[in-house]
Design a protein around this motif. Sequence first.
Motif, PDB file in Angstrom:
ATOM      1  N   THR A  13       7.220  53.707-117.503  1.00  0.00           N
ATOM      2  CA  THR A  13       6.561  54.633-117.505  1.00  0.00           C
ATOM      3  C   THR A  13       4.980  54.685-117.459  1.00  0.00           C
ATOM      4  OG1 THR A  13       6.759  55.158-119.918  1.00  0.00           O
ATOM      5  CG2 THR A  13       8.536  56.187-118.374  1.00  0.00           C
ATOM      6  N   ASP A  14       4.640  53.844-118.207  1.00  0.00           N
ATOM      7  CA  ASP A  14       3.017  53.568-118.080  1.00  0.00           C
ATOM      8  C   ASP A  14       2.960  52.014-118.759  1.00  0.00           C
ATOM      9  OD1 ASP A  14       0.602  53.320-119.155  1.00  0.00           O
ATOM     10  OD2 ASP A  14       0.549  55.255-120.239  1.00  0.00           O
ATOM     11  N   ALA A  20       8.205  52.221-121.626  1.00  0.00           N
ATOM     12  CA  ALA A  20       9.291  52.437-120.587  1.00  0.00           C
ATOM     13  C   ALA A  20      10.251  53.398-120.884  1.00  0.00           C
ATOM     14  CB  ALA A  20       9.953  50.987-120.491  1.00  0.00           C
ATOM     15  N   MET A  21      11.192  53.918-120.171  1.00  0.00           N
ATOM     16  CA  MET A  21      12.295  54.769-120.487  1.00  0.00           C
ATOM     17  C   MET A  21      13.447  54.142-120.779  1.00  0.00           C
ATOM     18  SD  MET A  21      12.575  58.260-120.935  1.00  0.00           S
ATOM     19  CE  MET A  21      10.970  58.742-120.405  1.00  0.00           C
ATOM     20  N   ALA A  22      14.089  54.522-121.645  1.00  0.00           N
ATOM     21  CA  ALA A  22      15.295  53.782-122.129  1.00  0.00           C
ATOM     22  C   ALA A  22      16.295  54.963-122.264  1.00  0.00           C
ATOM     23  CB  ALA A  22      15.298  53.009-123.495  1.00  0.00           C
ATOM     24  N   SER A  25      22.743  55.613-124.682  1.00  0.00           N
ATOM     25  CA  SER A  25      24.036  56.427-124.479  1.00  0.00           C
ATOM     26  C   SER A  25      23.918  57.907-123.980  1.00  0.00           C
ATOM     27  CB  SER A  25      24.852  56.597-126.005  1.00  0.00           C
ATOM     28  OG  SER A  25      25.049  55.484-126.513  1.00  0.00           O
ATOM     29  N   GLY A  26      23.103  58.063-123.000  1.00  0.00           N
ATOM     30  CA  GLY A  26      22.839  59.200-122.278  1.00  0.00           C
ATOM     31  C   GLY A  26      21.783  59.938-122.455  1.00  0.00           C
ATOM     32  N   VAL A  27      20.926  59.444-123.700  1.00  0.00           N
ATOM     33  CA  VAL A  27      19.838  60.099-124.170  1.00  0.00           C
ATOM     34  C   VAL A  27      18.528  59.094-123.924  1.00  0.00           C
ATOM     35  CG1 VAL A  27      18.600  60.783-126.110  1.00  0.00           C
ATOM     36  CG2 VAL A  27      20.893  61.039-125.992  1.00  0.00           C
ATOM     37  N   ARG A  28      17.834  59.934-123.050  1.00  0.00           N
ATOM     38  CA  ARG A  28      16.609  59.257-122.601  1.00  0.00           C
ATOM     39  C   ARG A  28      15.333  59.230-123.677  1.00  0.00           C
ATOM     40  NH1 ARG A  28      16.069  58.375-116.290  1.00  0.00           N
ATOM     41  NH2 ARG A  28      18.381  57.806-115.860  1.00  0.00           N
ATOM     42  N   ARG A  29      14.652  58.117-124.016  1.00  0.00           N
ATOM     43  CA  ARG A  29      13.557  58.278-124.706  1.00  0.00           C
ATOM     44  C   ARG A  29      12.505  57.092-124.268  1.00  0.00           C
ATOM     45  NH1 ARG A  29      13.879  56.460-130.995  1.00  0.00           N
ATOM     46  NH2 ARG A  29      11.791  56.719-130.697  1.00  0.00           N
ATOM     47  N   GLU A  30      11.324  57.503-124.639  1.00  0.00           N
ATOM     48  CA  GLU A  30      10.340  56.253-124.299  1.00  0.00           C
ATOM     49  C   GLU A  30      10.119  55.363-125.365  1.00  0.00           C
ATOM     50  OE1 GLU A  30       6.275  56.719-121.927  1.00  0.00           O
ATOM     51  OE2 GLU A  30       6.159  57.847-123.472  1.00  0.00           O
TER      52      GLU A  30
END
Length: 95
Positions: A13-14, A20-22, A25-30
């Motif tokens: 992401t930057d 990065a975006m991870a 288990s279906g939830v995305r977080r930076e």
Amino acid sequence: MCLGIPGRIVEITDAARLMAMADVSGVRREVNVACVAGAALDDLVGAWVLIHVGFAMAVIDEDEAAETLEALRGLGEAQEALEQIAEGAKALAEQ
């Protein structure tokens, strides 16, 4: 005790900030990938990592990620069972 949660890096992401975006288990977080970044950040896309407090701490293989996620699900089920037992014991004590 530190607990690392497996997540898969889905995009950078930057690059300047090593973010990065991870997908966990279906939830995305930076997350910050400074601890696992190599020469080419794009090589991390698709990789499984252990995430702790917003940092990717180690790259792991897919089998280890699956085993860890299954163990964490088991711990969650065990916690739910313990809570149900505690609620039952409390209800009996109140009678």
